[in-house]
Design a protein around this motif. Sequence first.
Motif, PDB file in Angstrom:
ATOM      1  N   ILE A   1      37.082  35.496  28.340  1.00 17.52           N
ATOM      2  CA  ILE A   1      35.776  35.143  28.902  1.00 17.52           C
ATOM      3  C   ILE A   1      35.012  36.398  29.306  1.00 17.52           C
ATOM      4  N   LEU A   2      35.730  37.370  29.893  1.00 18.18           N
ATOM      5  CA  LEU A   2      35.092  38.619  30.305  1.00 18.18           C
ATOM      6  C   LEU A   2      34.539  39.371  29.102  1.00 18.18           C
ATOM      7  N   VAL A   3      35.340  39.459  28.024  1.00 19.87           N
ATOM      8  CA  VAL A   3      34.892  40.146  26.809  1.00 19.87           C
ATOM      9  C   VAL A   3      33.690  39.418  26.195  1.00 19.87           C
ATOM     10  N   ALA A   4      33.764  38.069  26.171  1.00 19.83           N
ATOM     11  CA  ALA A   4      32.653  37.275  25.623  1.00 19.83           C
ATOM     12  C   ALA A   4      31.384  37.478  26.447  1.00 19.83           C
ATOM     13  N   ALA A   5      31.551  37.603  27.773  1.00 20.20           N
ATOM     14  CA  ALA A   5      30.395  37.800  28.646  1.00 20.20           C
ATOM     15  C   ALA A   5      29.698  39.123  28.358  1.00 20.20           C
ATOM     16  N   ILE A   6      30.483  40.111  27.892  1.00 18.34           N
ATOM     17  CA  ILE A   6      29.914  41.418  27.562  1.00 18.34           C
ATOM     18  C   ILE A   6      29.256  41.395  26.184  1.00 18.34           C
ATOM     19  N   LEU A   7      29.980  40.843  25.190  1.00 19.55           N
ATOM     20  CA  LEU A   7      29.481  40.836  23.817  1.00 19.55           C
ATOM     21  C   LEU A   7      28.445  39.750  23.570  1.00 19.55           C
ATOM     22  N   LEU A   8      28.667  38.574  24.164  1.00 21.02           N
ATOM     23  CA  LEU A   8      27.755  37.438  24.002  1.00 21.02           C
ATOM     24  C   LEU A   8      27.434  36.885  25.392  1.00 21.02           C
ATOM     25  N   PRO A   9      26.533  37.522  26.106  1.00 19.71           N
ATOM     26  CA  PRO A   9      26.305  37.187  27.522  1.00 19.71           C
ATOM     27  C   PRO A   9      26.041  35.710  27.800  1.00 19.71           C
ATOM     28  N   VAL A  10      25.180  35.073  27.002  1.00 21.06           N
ATOM     29  CA  VAL A  10      24.846  33.670  27.258  1.00 21.06           C
ATOM     30  C   VAL A  10      26.081  32.788  27.098  1.00 21.06           C
ATOM     31  N   ALA A  11      26.867  33.028  26.040  1.00 20.61           N
ATOM     32  CA  ALA A  11      28.098  32.260  25.827  1.00 20.61           C
ATOM     33  C   ALA A  11      29.108  32.571  26.924  1.00 20.61           C
ATOM     34  N   GLY A  12      29.244  33.861  27.295  1.00 24.56           N
ATOM     35  CA  GLY A  12      30.205  34.260  28.309  1.00 24.56           C
ATOM     36  C   GLY A  12      29.923  33.604  29.647  1.00 24.56           C
ATOM     37  N   ILE A  13      28.659  33.567  30.042  1.00 21.52           N
ATOM     38  CA  ILE A  13      28.286  32.938  31.317  1.00 21.52           C
ATOM     39  C   ILE A  13      28.582  31.443  31.279  1.00 21.52           C
ATOM     40  N   SER A  14      28.256  30.802  30.146  1.00 20.45           N
ATOM     41  CA  SER A  14      28.522  29.371  30.034  1.00 20.45           C
ATOM     42  C   SER A  14      30.023  29.088  29.995  1.00 20.45           C
ATOM     43  N   MET A  15      30.798  29.966  29.352  1.00 20.06           N
ATOM     44  CA  MET A  15      32.260  29.813  29.343  1.00 20.06           C
ATOM     45  C   MET A  15      32.818  29.912  30.753  1.00 20.06           C
ATOM     46  N   LEU A  16      32.299  30.858  31.529  1.00 21.77           N
ATOM     47  CA  LEU A  16      32.748  31.015  32.912  1.00 21.77           C
ATOM     48  C   LEU A  16      32.445  29.760  33.714  1.00 21.77           C
ATOM     49  N   ALA A  17      31.254  29.207  33.511  1.00 24.18           N
ATOM     50  CA  ALA A  17      30.878  27.985  34.227  1.00 24.18           C
ATOM     51  C   ALA A  17      31.798  26.827  33.853  1.00 24.18           C
ATOM     52  N   VAL A  18      32.071  26.671  32.534  1.00 20.05           N
ATOM     53  CA  VAL A  18      32.953  25.589  32.077  1.00 20.05           C
ATOM     54  C   VAL A  18      34.364  25.784  32.610  1.00 20.05           C
ATOM     55  N   ALA A  19      34.864  27.036  32.582  1.00 20.23           N
ATOM     56  CA  ALA A  19      36.218  27.316  33.054  1.00 20.23           C
ATOM     57  C   ALA A  19      36.354  27.005  34.546  1.00 20.23           C
ATOM     58  N   LEU A  20      35.343  27.357  35.342  1.00 20.46           N
ATOM     59  CA  LEU A  20      35.394  27.096  36.785  1.00 20.46           C
ATOM     60  C   LEU A  20      35.343  25.594  37.070  1.00 20.46           C
ATOM     61  N   ILE A  21      34.487  24.872  36.319  1.00 17.72           N
ATOM     62  CA  ILE A  21      34.416  23.419  36.486  1.00 17.72           C
ATOM     63  C   ILE A  21      35.743  22.784  36.098  1.00 17.72           C
ATOM     64  N   ASP A  22      36.334  23.274  34.990  1.00 14.65           N
ATOM     65  CA  ASP A  22      37.615  22.759  34.522  1.00 14.65           C
ATOM     66  C   ASP A  22      38.708  23.020  35.561  1.00 14.65           C
ATOM     67  N   LEU A  23      38.681  24.222  36.149  1.00 12.94           N
ATOM     68  CA  LEU A  23      39.671  24.582  37.164  1.00 12.94           C
ATOM     69  C   LEU A  23      39.542  23.673  38.381  1.00 12.94           C
ATOM     70  N   LEU A  24      38.309  23.444  38.819  1.00 11.41           N
ATOM     71  CA  LEU A  24      38.068  22.573  39.966  1.00 11.41           C
ATOM     72  C   LEU A  24      38.478  21.144  39.671  1.00 11.41           C
ATOM     73  N   TRP A  25      38.131  20.678  38.466  1.00 14.22           N
ATOM     74  CA  TRP A  25      38.485  19.312  38.077  1.00 14.22           C
ATOM     75  C   TRP A  25      40.007  19.135  37.999  1.00 14.22           C
ATOM     76  N   GLY A  26      40.708  20.159  37.532  1.00 12.73           N
ATOM     77  CA  GLY A  26      42.170  20.105  37.461  1.00 12.73           C
ATOM     78  C   GLY A  26      42.790  19.990  38.843  1.00 12.73           C
ATOM     79  N   LYS A  27      42.247  20.730  39.805  1.00 10.89           N
ATOM     80  CA  LYS A  27      42.770  20.660  41.172  1.00 10.89           C
ATOM     81  C   LYS A  27      42.544  19.285  41.771  1.00 10.89           C
ATOM     82  N   ILE A  28      41.363  18.695  41.478  1.00  6.61           N
ATOM     83  CA  ILE A  28      41.063  17.352  41.972  1.00  6.61           C
ATOM     84  C   ILE A  28      42.036  16.345  41.377  1.00  6.61           C
ATOM     85  N   ASP A  29      42.340  16.489  40.075  1.00  6.38           N
ATOM     86  CA  ASP A  29      43.285  15.589  39.410  1.00  6.38           C
ATOM     87  C   ASP A  29      44.674  15.689  40.024  1.00  6.38           C
ATOM     88  N   ARG A  30      45.101  16.927  40.292  1.00 11.29           N
ATOM     89  CA  ARG A  30      46.455  17.128  40.872  1.00 11.29           C
ATOM     90  C   ARG A  30      46.513  16.561  42.298  1.00 11.29           C
TER      91      ARG A  30
END
Length: 463
Positions: A429-458
């Motif tokens: 995600i960090l590399v993508a944020a550098i090479l493809l900033p728009v995709a990298g930022i959106s990947m970070l947002a999706v990953a954080l939402i996924d992480l939060l959703w996983g904690k809620i599920d557990r």
Amino acid sequence: MNDPFVSLETPARPQVSAESSASASKKSAASQLYQVVWRWHFYAGILTAPIFWIVTITGALYVFQTELTASRDQSLREVAVGEERISYERLRELAAAEVAPIELEGIMVSPDPSRSVAFVAPTEMHDPAREEERDHDHGREKHRHIYLDPYTGEVLGSKIAEDDFFAIVLSLHRSLMMGTTGRILSELATSWGLLLLATGVYLWWPRGKKNVGVWVPRVKGKLYAVLRDWHAVSGLYFVPLAVIVMGTGLFFAVVMGSAFNASVKAAGHWAPKWFGPAVSAPVAEGAEPASLDQVMSTLLSHSRGKDDLIPVRFVTNPKDAYKAFLIQDDDKNKLRMVSVDQYTAETIDVVDAADNPFLYRVRVWAVSIHMGKIFGMPTKILALVTSIALFLLSVTGVWMWWKRRPKGRTGFPRRPATGAMPAWGWLVILVAAILLPVAGISMLAVALIDLLWGKIDRMRGAA
């Protein structure tokens, strides 16, 4: 090939074998990696599909814009060659009468004797008080093109440039007709498209399998299996062309394009003569400008054949010179800038695309490659085929999901057993944020939402 949709229906079961724990651990890690990659591939494909469809369809349409426009506008563009042409000054008077009291802004001429002459005028008189009411999609007022027969002076017709079919197609392609917001969304879909190709190659990787379903798609069998083969195998063969088309498209993008342009300027490789002001030589006060016929004669002397189009904006400032960009087939790589003194009609400068600094030439090459112009018709055909292939890859991907999703459920891939994003995932995600900033930022947002959703599920599971 492995069936990634298995994870939609049945949780992965640990395999019982006689292998060592180290080997089992390695297989488990590989399985987890596959699930993570597949999950990102799935979400990227589903979320960007609507934008991807618009961008690929409009791209396929725009490839042959020059040829299709020439055929459609034949009655406006082509004339019977006569014995003597009317002067440009007289043609200007005839065109001005058509749009009065609005003033003409420019002229478009071709060296081809069988082509009409077009004049350009705004559709309404400029009023600073109505600036906010202008066409926001284009960011400027609309313009009328008036076509005249240079042998008879007959007005052949006119059209609004910004309302032209291909102008709308281009606006959809670049910005979804949503201005800057649409351009960012288009850049997001393009950036994710490159990530889709990378993850798609990983998911396709043979892993010991041979021939059918790997290198050759099946044509018989269950519909889902056939779709999967054509999606994966065909996608593999189009990866090089797709990377070129999407990668060069980012030179138009808001974030990536602006960043590249800023880098070019910082390196001192911008095109100073192309974009710098063209100034006429000092003259005595009250000196008469050269006639339009003299100016056009000089510009036409620098044409490279009848395929050139020479658009010229009329000068209004006494110090300015005429400045025209001669172009062929809308190919930026064939642009030739010619500046002409407005009083003497003498050539001031001639700058071809190849005369510009290297990094700016890279930008021009990228634009021409993306539009399928770089080597003429062969690359147009390749660009068309690639656009259609990308559209079909996206459609078959969505089709497979829709066909295999369990009844009453979304059919989205299960979260990997470990639940947490591995360290290498954050690095990607960090590399993508550098090479493809728009995709990298959106990947970070999706990953954080996924992480939060996983904690809620557990937490729900623990309760």
